[in-house]
Design a protein around this motif. Structure first.
Motif: not given
Length: 342
Positions: A4-27
């Motif tokens: 169940e815990e692994a399923h939640l992690v998979h669900k969260l990481t399956a939909r990543m969005r790129t964010r711009c913070i300072g002069r860096h990017l992170i998903d």
């Protein structure tokens, strides 16, 4: 992790969005949403940008104007507001008011403008010796100098949708962008919290410039012995503490399991940190810190006593240790400089 815990992690990481913070990017997982608490200070000017329709801006500006016209300096009958100036571009006004509760010589320039769907509020302090009964010898009158500086900072700001990744040089922050070259001194803090979870969030801070900024004197690894001693005294178990390469850049990593007496939600939780390796990066590049919290209440605006009473008491943190480590790996592995930002 359990299935169940692994399923939640998979669900969260399956939909990543790129964010711009300072002069860096992170998903970040899509379910990590922008938190209302952030902080921006650029060369001594505090900045806040928020999406707002023009009618809403006009209404708020009218209310703020009337409020300042009624305001008096604490303990005196002198009016706080001395002057209202129209911005040169016609997009708003600048108030010359006293700093709340201070002597009349300590002034605040407060700028309010509407920029293509965004409200911009900026403040900076100045000093006017002519208004002081006992002038402070170490301070000079700098009201007009600070007004000019405020306008110079204003001209390099614009609104930005959270999903927009700029192609031009500059620093991203919540709802906005500081355009062009690195500021002499700037601090940008932004938070993203896990939707519907009261105790899981990521804070990213970017500190730039070689002027008077809060760049730490020493890195995590230089303070490792002291941090380990303090952790043992607090009952904190350190899971990772070492240098770490992400892409072509050097960082320092700290991940720890924390007892309930340490976390703000008073449940066993976790803190994870990745921080710029100063010996590699130097002051010419932004100093970046990413922090992941589990079992700590998410940042929120100031609450009334009634609102505080409604905060739920947690019996356990939202995420397990396996989930924290898996999400932390998935998020930090995506960290990279934004092309064209520098």
């Amino acid at each position: 992790m359990t299935p169940e815990e692994a399923h939640l992690v998979h669900k969260l990481t399956a939909r990543m969005r790129t964010r711009c913070i300072g002069r860096h990017l992170i998903d970040l997982p899509e379910d990590f949403v922008l938190n209302p608490v952030d902080r921006v200070e650029i060369e001594g000017v505090e900045v806040s940008i928020r999406p707002l329709p023009r009618a809403g801006f006009d209404y708020q500006l009218e209310r703020r104007t009337e409020e300042l016209k009624r305001e008096t300096i604490h303990g005196e009958k002198t009016q706080s507001l001395r002057e209202i100036r129209q911005l040169p571009d016609g997009r708003g006004v600048v108030f010359d008011r006293s700093k709340t509760g201070a002597n009349p010589a300590i002034r605040t320039w407060e700028l309010r403008a509407w920029l293509d769907g965004y409200q911009l509020v900026m403040t900076t302090e100045s000093y006017d010796k002519s208004l002081s009964k006992r002038p402070l010898a170490e301070l000079k009158t700098d009201v007009e100098e600070k007004y000019t500086h405020l306008l110079n900072v204003y001209r390099r700001l614009r609104g930005r949708r959270d999903e927009e990744i700029p192609g031009e040089p500059g620093d991203c922050f919540a709802h906005g962008l500081w355009t062009g070259a690195q500021a002499e001194a700037a601090e940008f803090y932004v938070n993203y919290h896990l939707k519907d979870a009261p105790d899981v969030f990521v804070q990213v801070s970017s500190i730039s410039g070689d002027g008077n900024v809060a760049r730490p004197d020493t890195g995590l690894m230089q303070r490792k012995s002291q941090i380990e001693r303090d952790s043992r005294r607090s009952g904190i178990d350190i899971l990772r503490f070492s240098a770490r390469a992400i892409g072509k850049d050097g960082y320092e990593e700290y991940v720890a399991r924390e007892p309930e007496k340490v976390t703000s939600a008073r449940v066993a939780g976790h803190t994870a940190i990745v921080q710029t390796d100063q010996s590699v990066q130097g002051v010419e590049r932004p100093f970046l810190t990413i922090e992941f919290y589990n079992g700590h209440y998410i940042p929120s605006p100031p609450r009334s006593l009634e609102e505080k009473a409604k905060i739920p008491d947690l019996t356990r943190a939202t995420l397990s240790e396996g989930q924290v480590l898996a999400l932390w790996e998935a998020i930090t592995a995506t960290l990279r400089p934004r092309p064209g930002a520098l």
